[in-house]
Design a protein around this motif. Structure first.
Motif, PDB file in Angstrom:
ATOM      1  N   LEU A 192       0.813  -1.216   0.000  1.00 49.18           N
ATOM      2  CA  LEU A 192       0.000   0.000   0.000  1.00 49.18           C
ATOM      3  C   LEU A 192       0.848   1.268   0.000  1.00 49.18           C
ATOM      4  CD1 LEU A 192      -2.884  -0.999   2.459  1.00 49.18           C
ATOM      5  CD2 LEU A 192      -2.887  -1.048  -0.042  1.00 49.18           C
ATOM      6  N   GLY A 193       2.150   1.128  -0.237  1.00 48.50           N
ATOM      7  CA  GLY A 193       2.998   2.295  -0.439  1.00 48.50           C
ATOM      8  C   GLY A 193       3.697   2.841   0.773  1.00 48.50           C
ATOM      9  N   SER A 194       3.072   2.788   1.946  1.00 48.56           N
ATOM     10  CA  SER A 194       3.703   3.331   3.144  1.00 48.56           C
ATOM     11  C   SER A 194       3.001   2.804   4.388  1.00 48.56           C
ATOM     12  CB  SER A 194       3.659   4.866   3.131  1.00 48.56           C
ATOM     13  OG  SER A 194       2.327   5.326   3.267  1.00 48.56           O
ATOM     14  N   ASP A 195       3.678   2.967   5.531  1.00 46.91           N
ATOM     15  CA  ASP A 195       3.110   2.509   6.800  1.00 46.91           C
ATOM     16  C   ASP A 195       2.610   3.680   7.633  1.00 46.91           C
ATOM     17  OD1 ASP A 195       5.528   3.639   7.429  1.00 46.91           O
ATOM     18  OD2 ASP A 195       6.233   1.989   8.695  1.00 46.91           O
ATOM     19  N   ASP A 196       2.283   4.792   6.954  1.00 43.47           N
ATOM     20  CA  ASP A 196       1.752   5.958   7.654  1.00 43.47           C
ATOM     21  C   ASP A 196       0.347   6.260   7.142  1.00 43.47           C
ATOM     22  OD1 ASP A 196       2.207   6.975   5.147  1.00 43.47           O
ATOM     23  OD2 ASP A 196       3.855   8.295   5.750  1.00 43.47           O
ATOM     24  N   ILE A 197      -0.103   7.473   7.358  1.00 39.52           N
ATOM     25  CA  ILE A 197      -1.470   7.834   6.985  1.00 39.52           C
ATOM     26  C   ILE A 197      -1.716   7.697   5.485  1.00 39.52           C
ATOM     27  CG2 ILE A 197      -0.964  10.304   6.707  1.00 39.52           C
ATOM     28  CD1 ILE A 197      -3.706  10.846   8.030  1.00 39.52           C
ATOM     29  N   GLU A 198      -0.658   7.896   4.661  1.00 38.04           N
ATOM     30  CA  GLU A 198      -0.828   7.758   3.212  1.00 38.04           C
ATOM     31  C   GLU A 198      -1.200   6.327   2.850  1.00 38.04           C
ATOM     32  OE1 GLU A 198      -0.985  10.284   1.178  1.00 38.04           O
ATOM     33  OE2 GLU A 198      -0.603  11.586   2.905  1.00 38.04           O
ATOM     34  N   GLY A 199      -0.680   5.373   3.601  1.00 35.78           N
ATOM     35  CA  GLY A 199      -1.040   3.980   3.362  1.00 35.78           C
ATOM     36  C   GLY A 199      -2.505   3.705   3.636  1.00 35.78           C
ATOM     37  N   THR A 200      -3.062   4.376   4.642  1.00 33.12           N
ATOM     38  CA  THR A 200      -4.480   4.174   4.946  1.00 33.12           C
ATOM     39  C   THR A 200      -5.370   4.770   3.858  1.00 33.12           C
ATOM     40  OG1 THR A 200      -4.748   6.210   6.261  1.00 33.12           O
ATOM     41  CG2 THR A 200      -3.942   4.264   7.413  1.00 33.12           C
ATOM     42  N   TYR A 201      -4.917   5.876   3.249  1.00 33.55           N
ATOM     43  CA  TYR A 201      -5.683   6.446   2.139  1.00 33.55           C
ATOM     44  C   TYR A 201      -5.596   5.542   0.914  1.00 33.55           C
ATOM     45  CZ  TYR A 201      -7.004  10.804   4.370  1.00 33.55           C
ATOM     46  OH  TYR A 201      -7.596  11.737   5.192  1.00 33.55           O
ATOM     47  N   GLN A 202      -4.448   4.914   0.728  1.00 31.42           N
ATOM     48  CA  GLN A 202      -4.329   3.975  -0.379  1.00 31.42           C
ATOM     49  C   GLN A 202      -5.245   2.775  -0.150  1.00 31.42           C
ATOM     50  OE1 GLN A 202      -2.757   4.362  -3.280  1.00 31.42           O
ATOM     51  NE2 GLN A 202      -3.637   2.414  -3.927  1.00 31.42           N
ATOM     52  N   ALA A 203      -5.379   2.361   1.113  1.00 34.73           N
ATOM     53  CA  ALA A 203      -6.289   1.262   1.441  1.00 34.73           C
ATOM     54  C   ALA A 203      -7.716   1.624   1.034  1.00 34.73           C
ATOM     55  CB  ALA A 203      -6.214   0.952   2.932  1.00 34.73           C
ATOM     56  N   LEU A 204      -8.126   2.840   1.350  1.00 40.42           N
ATOM     57  CA  LEU A 204      -9.460   3.287   0.969  1.00 40.42           C
ATOM     58  C   LEU A 204      -9.613   3.289  -0.549  1.00 40.42           C
ATOM     59  CD1 LEU A 204     -12.230   4.540   1.462  1.00 40.42           C
ATOM     60  CD2 LEU A 204     -11.110   6.774   1.652  1.00 40.42           C
ATOM     61  N   LYS A 205      -8.586   3.761  -1.250  1.00 38.29           N
ATOM     62  CA  LYS A 205      -8.655   3.801  -2.711  1.00 38.29           C
ATOM     63  C   LYS A 205      -8.815   2.402  -3.291  1.00 38.29           C
ATOM     64  CE  LYS A 205      -5.974   8.064  -3.312  1.00 38.29           C
ATOM     65  NZ  LYS A 205      -4.702   8.647  -3.817  1.00 38.29           N
ATOM     66  N   GLU A 206      -8.170   1.416  -2.678  1.00 34.15           N
ATOM     67  CA  GLU A 206      -8.278   0.041  -3.172  1.00 34.15           C
ATOM     68  C   GLU A 206      -9.723  -0.443  -3.126  1.00 34.15           C
ATOM     69  OE1 GLU A 206      -5.993  -1.620  -4.612  1.00 34.15           O
ATOM     70  OE2 GLU A 206      -4.167  -0.535  -4.081  1.00 34.15           O
ATOM     71  N   ILE A 207     -10.419  -0.106  -2.036  1.00 34.77           N
ATOM     72  CA  ILE A 207     -11.813  -0.527  -1.908  1.00 34.77           C
ATOM     73  C   ILE A 207     -12.701   0.243  -2.878  1.00 34.77           C
ATOM     74  CG2 ILE A 207     -13.774  -0.708  -0.339  1.00 34.77           C
ATOM     75  CD1 ILE A 207     -11.468  -2.660   0.238  1.00 34.77           C
ATOM     76  N   ILE A 208     -12.482   1.546  -2.972  1.00 33.52           N
ATOM     77  CA  ILE A 208     -13.264   2.349  -3.912  1.00 33.52           C
ATOM     78  C   ILE A 208     -13.016   1.896  -5.345  1.00 33.52           C
ATOM     79  CG2 ILE A 208     -13.577   4.673  -4.865  1.00 33.52           C
ATOM     80  CD1 ILE A 208     -13.047   5.778  -2.075  1.00 33.52           C
ATOM     81  N   ASN A 209     -11.770   1.531  -5.649  1.00 34.38           N
ATOM     82  CA  ASN A 209     -11.452   1.059  -7.000  1.00 34.38           C
ATOM     83  C   ASN A 209     -12.294  -0.139  -7.394  1.00 34.38           C
ATOM     84  OD1 ASN A 209      -9.519   3.032  -7.242  1.00 34.38           O
ATOM     85  ND2 ASN A 209      -7.781   1.679  -6.866  1.00 34.38           N
ATOM     86  N   ASN A 210     -12.513  -1.054  -6.458  1.00 34.15           N
ATOM     87  CA  ASN A 210     -13.330  -2.230  -6.756  1.00 34.15           C
ATOM     88  C   ASN A 210     -14.762  -1.823  -7.103  1.00 34.15           C
ATOM     89  OD1 ASN A 210     -11.237  -4.039  -6.327  1.00 34.15           O
ATOM     90  ND2 ASN A 210     -11.735  -4.342  -4.172  1.00 34.15           N
ATOM     91  N   SER A 211     -15.260  -0.803  -6.406  1.00 38.23           N
ATOM     92  CA  SER A 211     -16.616  -0.328  -6.685  1.00 38.23           C
ATOM     93  C   SER A 211     -16.690   0.400  -8.021  1.00 38.23           C
ATOM     94  CB  SER A 211     -17.079   0.598  -5.557  1.00 38.23           C
ATOM     95  OG  SER A 211     -17.177  -0.099  -4.323  1.00 38.23           O
ATOM     96  N   THR A 212     -15.690   1.231  -8.312  1.00 43.32           N
ATOM     97  CA  THR A 212     -15.708   1.947  -9.584  1.00 43.32           C
ATOM     98  C   THR A 212     -15.472   1.003 -10.756  1.00 43.32           C
ATOM     99  OG1 THR A 212     -13.377   2.560  -9.272  1.00 43.32           O
ATOM    100  CG2 THR A 212     -15.041   4.176  -8.622  1.00 43.32           C
ATOM    101  N   ASP A 213     -14.710  -0.062 -10.532  1.00 39.52           N
ATOM    102  CA  ASP A 213     -14.531  -1.057 -11.589  1.00 39.52           C
ATOM    103  C   ASP A 213     -15.870  -1.700 -11.957  1.00 39.52           C
ATOM    104  OD1 ASP A 213     -11.849  -0.562 -11.729  1.00 39.52           O
ATOM    105  OD2 ASP A 213     -11.232  -2.331 -10.577  1.00 39.52           O
ATOM    106  N   GLU A 214     -16.699  -1.954 -10.935  1.00 43.77           N
ATOM    107  CA  GLU A 214     -18.038  -2.480 -11.186  1.00 43.77           C
ATOM    108  C   GLU A 214     -18.861  -1.481 -11.996  1.00 43.77           C
ATOM    109  OE1 GLU A 214     -20.297  -5.502  -9.908  1.00 43.77           O
ATOM    110  OE2 GLU A 214     -18.367  -5.879 -10.868  1.00 43.77           O
ATOM    111  N   ALA A 215     -18.775  -0.206 -11.604  1.00 48.59           N
ATOM    112  CA  ALA A 215     -19.522   0.828 -12.312  1.00 48.59           C
ATOM    113  C   ALA A 215     -19.047   0.953 -13.750  1.00 48.59           C
ATOM    114  CB  ALA A 215     -19.377   2.161 -11.578  1.00 48.59           C
TER     115      ALA A 215
END
Length: 268
Positions: free
Chosen positions: A19-42
């Motif tokens: 996820l790129g980093s072990d700080d807050i940026e990594g948590t935002y990347q985690a969110l993007k991964e989940i959103i990506n799955n939803s947008t891929d469906e769309a």
């Protein structure tokens, strides 16, 4: 000493690799991964609405889409499909290129990395009049249940809390304004898809009916000509869409590829 780590141990020990980093940026990347799955469906034509809800008191966040729902049930080898998707590497439905012509996630890694790096992770899939819910604690399955859901709209509902033991490099927590800015950007890539971001107090809705044409219109403050120029091309496999307008200010290029913003531009 030579060690061999399991996929779960690897994710939790070296989250920077996934996820790129072990700080807050990594948590935002985690969110993007989940959103990506939803947008891929769309992008594949399933679901016209995606909801993102922040829970500030728990540092948790929820993403609910209205696609087909993540597959669940039991494989011929006895494996739990839903559990495997969110705990094993390279597991998912995007390896068949005909299933997803364009997608931001193709390797079956993103969702499982989020699950394994979360203090708490819950996924509910609504599919074919049924639902399945799995909960995890630090990557370990806690509960699993299937039941009827005839009155529920199909789709996937995921709630997770990033684990501070994994993202240990500084304070973590999701910012409503930052998420709204990110969602507004990606909304231009999915014309007609409604994104709803809320946190209990505020609610923002983003929907670009004209796609990147709306993006250009909103970002060119002093246009030299009224109509935005557009062009598109496709070879049946890959496609490209361009929109531009001349203005009096310094030019600002933006590049998006497969539903993701490329902040450093480059040549995709």
């Amino acid at each position: 000493v030579v060690e061999s780590l399991s996929f779960k141990e690897g994710v939790r020990t070296r989250i920077q690799m996934y996820l790129g980093s072990d700080d807050i940026e990594g948590t935002y990347q985690a969110l993007k991964e989940i959103i990506n799955n939803s947008t891929d469906e769309a992008l594949a034509g399933y679901g016209k609405k995606i909801e993102i809800t922040l829970y500030p008191t728990t540092n948790g966040i929820r993403v609910r889409d209205y696609g087909r729902g993540v597959p669940f049930g039991t494989r011929e080898n006895g494996e739990n499909v839903l559990v495997s998707i969110f705990t094993k590497s390279h597991t998912g439905g995007k390896f068949d290129h005909d299933a997803y012509k364009n997608a931001s996630g193709l390797n079956g890694i993103g969702g499982s990395c989020v699950c394994l790096s979360s203090y708490y992770f819950e996924v509910t899939s609504y599919r074919d009049g049924k639902k399945a819910t799995a909960t995890f604690s630090k990557g370990e399955l806690s509960t699993y249940k299937e039941s009827s859901a005839k009155n529920e709209k199909s789709g996937t509902d995921i709630y997770f809390v990033p684990d501070w033991e994994v993202f240990s490099n500084g304070e973590i927590g999701y910012d409503f304004t930052r998420i709204c800015n990110d969602i507004k950007d990606i909304s231009y890539l999915y014309p007609g898809i409604e994104f709803i971001v809320s946190n209990g107090n505020d609610k923002k809705v983003y929907c670009a009916k004209n796609g990147i044409v709306d993006f250009v219109r909103e970002n060119v403050s002093e246009p030299l000509h009224k109509h935005i120029m557009t062009s598109s091309a496709s070879n049946g496999i890959d496609s490209i869409e361009i929109a531009f307008q001349w203005g009096t200010q310094r030019e600002t290029p933006y590049v998006f590829v497969n539903g993701l913003r490329c902040p450093e531009l480059g040549t995709p």
